[in-house]
Design a protein around this motif. Structure first.
Motif, PDB file in Angstrom:
ATOM      1  N   PHE A 422       0.850  -1.188   0.000  1.00 46.67           N
ATOM      2  CA  PHE A 422       0.000   0.000   0.000  1.00 46.67           C
ATOM      3  C   PHE A 422       0.889   1.244   0.000  1.00 46.67           C
ATOM      4  N   THR A 423       1.347   1.565  -1.203  1.00 41.61           N
ATOM      5  CA  THR A 423       2.300   2.659  -1.387  1.00 41.61           C
ATOM      6  C   THR A 423       1.557   3.952  -1.707  1.00 41.61           C
ATOM      7  N   GLN A 440       3.336   6.104  12.376  1.00 43.88           N
ATOM      8  CA  GLN A 440       4.108   5.248  11.472  1.00 43.88           C
ATOM      9  C   GLN A 440       3.229   4.448  10.512  1.00 43.88           C
ATOM     10  N   TYR A 441       1.927   4.324  10.848  1.00 41.71           N
ATOM     11  CA  TYR A 441       1.010   3.553  10.001  1.00 41.71           C
ATOM     12  C   TYR A 441       0.023   4.435   9.248  1.00 41.71           C
ATOM     13  N   LEU A 482      -8.758 -10.145   4.531  1.00 40.28           N
ATOM     14  CA  LEU A 482      -8.313  -8.838   5.003  1.00 40.28           C
ATOM     15  C   LEU A 482      -6.912  -8.559   4.481  1.00 40.28           C
ATOM     16  N   PRO A 483      -6.558  -7.282   4.331  1.00 38.51           N
ATOM     17  CA  PRO A 483      -5.231  -6.938   3.793  1.00 38.51           C
ATOM     18  C   PRO A 483      -4.130  -7.208   4.804  1.00 38.51           C
ATOM     19  N   ALA A 484      -2.920  -7.400   4.285  1.00 35.37           N
ATOM     20  CA  ALA A 484      -1.748  -7.609   5.154  1.00 35.37           C
ATOM     21  C   ALA A 484      -1.209  -6.257   5.608  1.00 35.37           C
ATOM     22  N   LEU A 485      -2.054  -5.503   6.316  1.00 37.60           N
ATOM     23  CA  LEU A 485      -1.618  -4.228   6.885  1.00 37.60           C
ATOM     24  C   LEU A 485      -0.644  -4.503   8.027  1.00 37.60           C
ATOM     25  N   SER A 486       0.127  -3.515   8.401  1.00 39.12           N
ATOM     26  CA  SER A 486       1.042  -3.670   9.533  1.00 39.12           C
ATOM     27  C   SER A 486       0.263  -4.130  10.758  1.00 39.12           C
ATOM     28  N   GLY A 488       0.440  -3.590  13.784  1.00 42.09           N
ATOM     29  CA  GLY A 488       0.096  -2.598  14.788  1.00 42.09           C
ATOM     30  C   GLY A 488      -1.274  -1.977  14.588  1.00 42.09           C
ATOM     31  N   ILE A 489      -1.732  -1.924  13.342  1.00 40.29           N
ATOM     32  CA  ILE A 489      -3.051  -1.352  13.047  1.00 40.29           C
ATOM     33  C   ILE A 489      -4.142  -2.233  13.645  1.00 40.29           C
ATOM     34  N   TYR A 490      -4.020  -3.536  13.446  1.00 43.39           N
ATOM     35  CA  TYR A 490      -5.018  -4.459  13.991  1.00 43.39           C
ATOM     36  C   TYR A 490      -4.901  -4.566  15.511  1.00 43.39           C
ATOM     37  N   THR A 491      -3.668  -4.495  16.008  1.00 43.69           N
ATOM     38  CA  THR A 491      -3.454  -4.591  17.454  1.00 43.69           C
ATOM     39  C   THR A 491      -4.134  -3.427  18.173  1.00 43.69           C
ATOM     40  N   LYS A 492      -3.950  -2.216  17.642  1.00 42.01           N
ATOM     41  CA  LYS A 492      -4.544  -1.036  18.285  1.00 42.01           C
ATOM     42  C   LYS A 492      -6.067  -1.084  18.239  1.00 42.01           C
ATOM     43  N   ALA A 493      -6.605  -1.714  17.188  1.00 38.87           N
ATOM     44  CA  ALA A 493      -8.057  -1.836  17.077  1.00 38.87           C
ATOM     45  C   ALA A 493      -8.602  -2.948  17.981  1.00 38.87           C
TER      46      ALA A 493
END
Length: 602
Positions: A422-423, A440-441, A482-486, A488-493
């Motif tokens: 995801f550039t 950072q995300y 689901l996308p392979a997002l970093s 940390g995004i899923y952790t915070k959610a």
């Protein structure tokens, strides 16, 4: 003459160095399966000392083989060492992005190396690339400066023979489950591959998977058992259909790459709703969630479920049916073949390389008449030169096919627009901002959200264009995973401990005729076929009656979580277990058995 077979002092030092290198290499490979945690590796070695010793000797044989094959012993050993390290890195990266380790059948994608480099672009940092180049330069320098070791040809032959024999015996013992292998505490865990790799190590787990079947033979499997199942479900009436169209409708499957609803992420506020059309449309059309069997990758497994109605729930962990089994079959019943028997033409469209997951070989086996890939498309639209083919472009290609066809058409579309990485800027400027996400995300998440907004616009366009089609047409849209997002995004959610949320993608039905607006809830891809047949007023083959019955009891069937209309299902009732036993027998019969079902249930 005898001196030709006696190793020199330097050769002895080389052998000791290679043995040490083998144990170092085994340490690195195990670290790859344990999140590069050195402490965890030492703890593993203390509990599985013999696995570590056998693995170290195996890698010693590999290093010795390559050192003996090439004139310069250092070059061969270094090449072998680096190749093994690369496999370890691939395992680590795959685990960190998709949650699954590296499997033997993943190496089949090497034939698509050019496309894979494009897909994985951005996964490796520029700093890592620079360091790797410096290491390689340093190794080349050492190879040139180290004293030359001369090994006689007969001795080289002995080293090669011993290495090959020991390597062969290792693989043979492992794949045949020899008693020696059992004594050293190797215990395959095919149903949970992450545990398999963590417990047994990358070497043993990877090699052990060479013998893994898609699924084990169920107890009670026989021709009479399949006949009894066929008789039982053939007697069931077709589920009540909604208002059926006057003529056979077009049926479109649109499986959208890495698409889910980002507005569900807890604690993140978006400046606008990127899925405004979808959220509005599901008020007047059936909508809900698809329970994907995958996370972050393995798209082929999701479409396998949707096209065949066979659930990944029954298959061994890490399986990829397209690569392991279907490519070797002559035919496989699917929604494409069922509809072909009813006068449809069956088309597949994927705006990327056709050989990925062996789709160019698998689709004809499943009954598709024609497969259109990226190179076959006449007009391609991208948001930028580096972008994948846009969803809008793929939708326009679908509409073109439907408008040109004189026959009812089943069209299966697999998109690419939302694929990792995801550039920022690849699909145009980000017009949606996200608050509540770590700095950072931020760019990564906003870029992904922008991609979903583009998909939403493509669906709005498709919905409007359906009105201009003469033939009744129904579209089933869903995200594959689901996308392979970093992470940390899923952790915070707060999603790390919620497997349901990490596997629910968006699901929406649209049509240019009345299909009602009943919500769909959460549904597995295996049950899409029966649902579409019901909405289009078509008779259900016996196999689909079985699927419809399973869907009534367990609409969300996954290894990760079971879901029914009331929510997460903590345990199965006896009736539900009996139903799944029937389902399991039929899936085994079609994929690995005698295929008695073909004439009895289709």
């Amino acid at each position: 003459m005898r001196q030709l077979f006696i190793p020199t002092k330097r050769t002895g030092i080389l052998l000791l160095s290679l043995l040490f290198g083998g144990f170092v290499l085994n340490f690195i490979m195990q670290a790859a399966s344990l999140d590069m945690n050195v402490t965890s590796v030492f703890n593993w070695i203390s509990e599985h000392a013999w696995l570590y010793v056998f693995g170290g000797v195996f890698f010693f044989c590999v290093l010795l083989l390559f050192a003996s094959l090439l004139p310069n012993v250092y070059t061969g050993a270094v090449i072998a060492f680096l190749v093994c390290v690369l496999l370890g890195i691939a395992d680590y990266k795959k685990l960190s992005t998709t949650g699954e380790p590296l499997f033997p059948w993943d190496l089949m994608q090497l034939k698509n190396a050019q496309e894979m480099s494009r897909i994985t672009k951005g996964m490796i940092s520029p700093l890592a690339i620079v360091i790797s180049v410096l290491i390689i330069i340093g190794l080349i320098y050492l190879i040139l400066k180290l004293p030359k070791i001369r090994i006689s040809l007969p001795l080289r032959g002995i080293f090669i023979a011993v290495s090959l024999i020991l390597t062969f015996l290792f693989v043979q013992m492992l794949t045949t489950q020899h008693k020696i292998i059992k004594k050293i505490q190797y215990q395959p865990v095919y149903w949970n591959q992450k545990v398999n790799y963590a417990n047994n190590g990358l070497l043993f787990a990877f090699t052990g998977n060479l013998r893994q079947n898609l699924m084990e033979k169920p107890e009670g499997y026989s021709k009479s058992a399949i006949e009894e199942i066929a008789k039982k479900y053939a007697a069931l009436p077709d589920p009540a259909a909604t208002k059926s169209p006057a003529e056979q409708p077009n049926i479109v499957f649109m499986m959208d790459e890495a698409f889910f609803d980002p507005t569900r992420l807890t604690g993140i506020k978006l400046s606008e709703d990127p899925l405004s059309f979808i959220h509005e449309k599901e008020k007047s059309s059936p909508g809900g969630f698809l329970l994907s069997p995958e996370f972050g990758g393995n798209t082929a497994n999701v479409e396998f479920e949707a096209l065949t109605g066979m659930s990944m729930y029954f298959l061994n962990g890490g399986s990829i049916p397209y690569q392991q089994r279907i490519v070797k079959m002559s035919s496989l019943p699917s929604i494409a073949s069922i509809l072909k028997d009813r006068g449809y033409q069956a088309l597949a469209l994927h705006p990327f390389d056709k050989t990925f997951y062996n789709r160019n070989q698998v689709y004809p086996i499943m009954g598709f008449d024609r497969f259109t890939g990226e190179k076959d498309m006449k007009q391609i639209e991208r948001m930028s030169p580096d972008a994948y083919v846009s969803d809008m472009s793929a939708v326009k290609e679908v509409l073109k096919e439907l408008k040109e066809s004189e026959k009812p058409t089943f069209l299966h579309l697999v998109t690419m627009q939302n694929h990792f990485p995801f550039t920022k800027g690849v699909n145009g400027p980000n017009t949606v901002t996200a608050e509540g996400v770590d700095a950072q995300y931020k760019n990564e998440l906003e870029t992904y959200v922008q991609d979903t907004k583009l998909t939403d616009q493509a669906l709005a366009y498709l919905s409007e264009e359906l009105k201009s089609l003469k033939r009744p047409t129904i579209v089933v849209f869903w995200g594959d995973h689901l996308p392979a997002l970093s992470g940390g995004i899923y952790t915070k959610a707060g999603w790390d401990t919620n497997p349901r949320l990490k596997h629910e993608t968006k699901l929406l039905y649209m049509a240019n005729f009345d299909i009602g607006k009943d919500p769909l809830g959460t549904v597995s891809p295996a049950f899409l076929g029966p649902s579409v047949f019901q909405l289009t007023g078509q008779d259900l083959p016996t196999y689909y009656k079985l699927l419809a019955k399973v869907k009534e009891e367990i609409p969300g069937l996954s290894k990760n979580v079971l879901v029914n209309e009331s929510g997460v299902l903590p345990k199965l009732t006896e009736q539900q277990q009996a139903l799944l036993n029937d389902y399991r027998l039929v899936v085994y019969d079609i994929l690995a058995g005698q295929n008695y079902s073909k004439s009895l249930m289709f």
